[in-house]
Design a protein around this motif. Sequence first.
Motif, PDB file in Angstrom:
ATOM      1  N   SER A 139      89.948 -18.864  41.929  1.00 52.03           N
ATOM      2  CA  SER A 139      88.709 -19.099  41.265  1.00 52.03           C
ATOM      3  C   SER A 139      88.612 -20.538  41.356  1.00 52.03           C
ATOM      4  N   GLU A 141      87.644 -22.749  39.181  1.00 48.91           N
ATOM      5  CA  GLU A 141      88.416 -23.260  37.918  1.00 48.91           C
ATOM      6  C   GLU A 141      89.961 -23.424  38.271  1.00 48.91           C
ATOM      7  N   ARG A 168      85.588 -13.868  42.286  1.00 47.82           N
ATOM      8  CA  ARG A 168      84.642 -14.783  41.727  1.00 47.82           C
ATOM      9  C   ARG A 168      83.943 -15.664  42.399  1.00 47.82           C
ATOM     10  N   CYS A 169      83.334 -15.084  43.623  1.00 46.45           N
ATOM     11  CA  CYS A 169      82.264 -15.572  44.464  1.00 46.45           C
ATOM     12  C   CYS A 169      81.019 -14.960  43.977  1.00 46.45           C
ATOM     13  N   GLU A 172      77.554 -17.787  39.126  1.00 48.71           N
ATOM     14  CA  GLU A 172      77.897 -18.304  37.920  1.00 48.71           C
ATOM     15  C   GLU A 172      79.154 -19.167  38.047  1.00 48.71           C
ATOM     16  N   GLU A 173      80.058 -19.210  39.208  1.00 41.83           N
ATOM     17  CA  GLU A 173      81.027 -19.900  39.599  1.00 41.83           C
ATOM     18  C   GLU A 173      80.591 -21.226  40.479  1.00 41.83           C
ATOM     19  N   ALA A 176      81.157 -24.861  38.947  1.00 49.50           N
ATOM     20  CA  ALA A 176      82.746 -25.195  38.940  1.00 49.50           C
ATOM     21  C   ALA A 176      83.228 -25.453  40.190  1.00 49.50           C
ATOM     22  N   LEU A 197      78.108 -16.988  46.297  1.00 48.31           N
ATOM     23  CA  LEU A 197      78.045 -18.028  45.669  1.00 48.31           C
ATOM     24  C   LEU A 197      76.737 -18.722  45.555  1.00 48.31           C
TER      25      LEU A 197
END
Length: 351
Positions: A139, A141, A168-169, A172-173, A176, A197
């Motif tokens: 991710s 993060e 995590r694509c 919301e990411e 980060a 993304l």
Amino acid sequence: MSSPNDTREFVSLGMFIIDEFTFVDGEGKPTVQTLPPQIGGGGTYAAIGARIWLPPSKLGVIIDRGNDFPPHIQGVLDAYGSDMWLFRDHPDRLTARARNSYQGESRGFEYLTPRLRITPRDLVGTRLARPRIIHFICSPERASAIMSEVKEERDWHPITVYEPIPNRCVPEELPALKEVLSDISILSPNAEEAFSLLSMPLTTTKEAVEEACRRYLDMGIGPNGTGHVIIRSGALGACVAQRGQPLTWIDAYWSGPEGASRVVDVTGAGNSFLGGLAAGLVLSNGDVREATLYATVSASFIVEQEGLPRLTQVEENAADGAARAEQWNGDSPLRRVEELQRHLATTKGTK
């Protein structure tokens, strides 16, 4: 302490996993499992992608070996060169396993055991310490946490190849991701991940991929915006982008109807592409476009079968006598690069 000559060119922080496979019918009920457990994990495939070009002594990945580690898998890994694998034994736990479930064109993925994540601190004091290129799949993060650990090591400034983890694509990411991009040398999602993304429609065309590349470049990749974006786009090939330079497309090695018939399983193709990219950076003295040719060829060997490609040694006649050379799936990687170069030169001349 190791000397500069002992430095590894490429290390992946990705995991080793034993993959299991389940096939389900239209109602979601399991059908007969037809594939035995196989070697998997993004780190494994990235290492093999690089191994196609570089000797085992120049590569590395950590493998956490549980109390159930199958002997036949040990033998398969050692055949690629035992020096590239750094084993950590865990007699009190199982080897990482995951289930890949297939229902038509849909694929599900879930871990069956707890994960042991690998970070740059795990390399300290080992023969894999301070490599010139590192690859990680995670991710945004966690990518920031990895880069924080890199900065803890004085005078270590590796080329960083970041592959966002698929789940995590999501939009919301994106904040980060923007935070870590200035530390990233090469950002490489696949097209669907790149679009997701950015909240773009999931329709893969060259025009859409190029627009995504420009948006990521505008976020500032690498120190002073000097980094690259490479969006892997399946049969369309890969788009290579750097601020201030024309976008470049590298066609997939297996393309067109005949090429599509050679594609058996794309599992691990993206990971091996990035391992091949790292090896290409070494062999091309940092030329990202040329390195993408090596990446494309690495992926071509991965998709030809289920599981990892076959490595064999063959004799070559030379002026000073016979020499040993490596072949993968019975073919020469260098021959494929030269063929791809000729193809790109021809198509460029016809545009």
